[in-house]
Design a protein around this motif. Structure first.
Motif, mmCIF file in Angstrom:
data_model
loop_
_atom_site.group_PDB
_atom_site.id
_atom_site.type_symbol
_atom_site.label_atom_id
_atom_site.label_comp_id
_atom_site.label_asym_id
_atom_site.label_seq_id
_atom_site.Cartn_x
_atom_site.Cartn_y
_atom_site.Cartn_z
ATOM 1 N N MET A 192 37.471 35.721 47.042
ATOM 2 C CA MET A 192 37.121 37.002 47.660
ATOM 3 C C MET A 192 38.309 37.951 47.823
ATOM 4 N N PRO A 193 39.500 37.480 48.189
ATOM 5 C CA PRO A 193 40.633 38.408 48.302
ATOM 6 C C PRO A 193 41.039 39.053 46.974
ATOM 7 N N LYS A 194 40.594 38.494 45.865
ATOM 8 C CA LYS A 194 40.938 39.037 44.557
ATOM 9 C C LYS A 194 39.956 40.113 44.092
ATOM 10 N N LEU A 195 38.855 40.280 44.820
ATOM 11 C CA LEU A 195 37.854 41.288 44.465
ATOM 12 C C LEU A 195 38.282 42.652 45.018
ATOM 13 N N ARG A 196 37.783 43.712 44.397
ATOM 14 C CA ARG A 196 38.221 45.073 44.706
ATOM 15 C C ARG A 196 37.699 45.580 46.049
ATOM 16 N N ASP A 197 38.555 46.216 46.802
ATOM 17 C CA ASP A 197 38.223 46.799 48.100
ATOM 18 C C ASP A 197 37.162 47.887 47.966
ATOM 19 N N GLY A 198 36.186 47.878 48.863
ATOM 20 C CA GLY A 198 35.202 48.942 48.957
ATOM 21 C C GLY A 198 34.339 49.152 47.726
ATOM 22 N N ALA A 199 34.229 48.152 46.878
ATOM 23 C CA ALA A 199 33.541 48.314 45.593
ATOM 24 C C ALA A 199 32.126 47.748 45.574
ATOM 25 N N LEU A 242 34.035 42.700 55.062
ATOM 26 C CA LEU A 242 34.315 44.037 55.588
ATOM 27 C C LEU A 242 35.182 44.827 54.610
ATOM 28 N N ARG A 243 36.153 44.200 54.041
ATOM 29 C CA ARG A 243 37.046 44.850 53.085
ATOM 30 C C ARG A 243 36.340 45.160 51.769
ATOM 31 N N LEU A 244 35.441 44.295 51.353
ATOM 32 C CA LEU A 244 34.772 44.449 50.056
ATOM 33 C C LEU A 244 33.685 45.517 50.050
ATOM 34 N N LEU A 245 33.038 45.726 51.190
ATOM 35 C CA LEU A 245 31.892 46.636 51.243
ATOM 36 C C LEU A 245 32.307 48.103 51.271
ATOM 37 N N ARG A 246 31.510 48.932 50.584
ATOM 38 C CA ARG A 246 31.653 50.383 50.696
ATOM 39 C C ARG A 246 30.993 50.812 51.999
ATOM 40 N N HIS A 247 31.261 52.027 52.451
ATOM 41 C CA HIS A 247 30.556 52.544 53.625
ATOM 42 C C HIS A 247 29.086 52.675 53.264
ATOM 43 N N GLY A 248 28.222 52.206 54.136
ATOM 44 C CA GLY A 248 26.792 52.174 53.868
ATOM 45 C C GLY A 248 26.336 50.904 53.175
ATOM 46 N N VAL A 262 25.525 44.843 38.583
ATOM 47 C CA VAL A 262 26.249 43.609 38.259
ATOM 48 C C VAL A 262 26.320 42.716 39.498
ATOM 49 N N LEU A 263 25.975 41.470 39.306
ATOM 50 C CA LEU A 263 26.057 40.439 40.335
ATOM 51 C C LEU A 263 27.327 39.627 40.121
ATOM 52 N N THR A 264 28.108 39.456 41.183
ATOM 53 C CA THR A 264 29.254 38.558 41.175
ATOM 54 C C THR A 264 28.908 37.406 42.104
ATOM 55 N N SER A 265 28.764 36.213 41.558
ATOM 56 C CA SER A 265 28.355 35.056 42.349
ATOM 57 C C SER A 265 29.465 34.017 42.346
#
Length: 186
Positions: A95-102, A123-129, A56-59
């Motif tokens: 962006m602050p409303k999007l899920r952390d690490g997802a 940084l908050r939005l990205l999963r590790h890797g 899924v793309l979120t644009s």
């Protein structure tokens, strides 16, 4: 999509950037991508084509008018509306409303004067890797020129410095398009 963006007075991502986005998306088997700056859909289509069938793309784009041609292009290419979310609004607010690490990838290609804020949210939005990808990292060769004091060059420099200073990323600057910074979240 690249031709339509050019006709609309927008600068589309280069074919080299498109190819690089597709390779990176496939390399990490990305299923969740955030794109800041829809710009009529050229980069979004690259992500959709490279993601798995359940990706899924979120644009996000401040200009809803940019998203209408993107929606048409995605649909014409055979992607169902369940594969993409087009959010019209300020990326700084969304962006602050999007899920952390997802998210597997955060692609920054929006308002150059907001790159620092986008990098902070990524940084908050990205999963590790996950990958942070910043388009136009060299911005017309002005970013590398310490004498250039244009607003865009200064802000992009600050964004790149924020990534470099962070112990959360391993990065590389690729000479693709107008510069593509790719950083892996450790």
């Amino acid at each position: 999509m690249r031709d339509e963006a050019s006709l609309a007075g927008l600068t589309p991502v280069s074919t080299g950037v498109v190819a690089t986005l597709q390779v990176l998306t496939r390399a990490i088997a990305a299923k969740a991508v955030v794109e800041v700056g829809t710009l009529m859909g050229a980069s979004g289509l690259s992500f959709l084509e490279a993601m798995a069938t359940d990706g899924v793309l979120t644009s996000i784009d401040v200009e809803a008018d940019n998203q209408l041609p993107a929606r048409a292009a995605f649909t014409k290419a055979g992607f169902s509306s369940s594969r993409f979310r087009l959010i019209a609004g300020s990326p700084i607010d969304v962006m602050p409303k999007l899920r952390d690490g997802a998210y597997d990838i955060v692609f920054i290609n929006g308002d150059k004067l907001e790159y620092v804020e986008y990098v902070a949210s990524a940084l908050r939005l990205l999963r590790h890797g996950g990958l942070l990808i910043i388009n136009d990292a060299l911005w017309r060769n002005l970013v590398a020129d310490p004498e250039d004091e244009s607003d865009e060059a200064i802000i992009i420099r600050e964004a790149l410095e924020a990534v470099s200073a962070s112990e959360s990323y391993t990065q590389a600057l690729l000479p693709v398009g107008d510069g593509l910074l790719v950083a892996v979240k450790d």
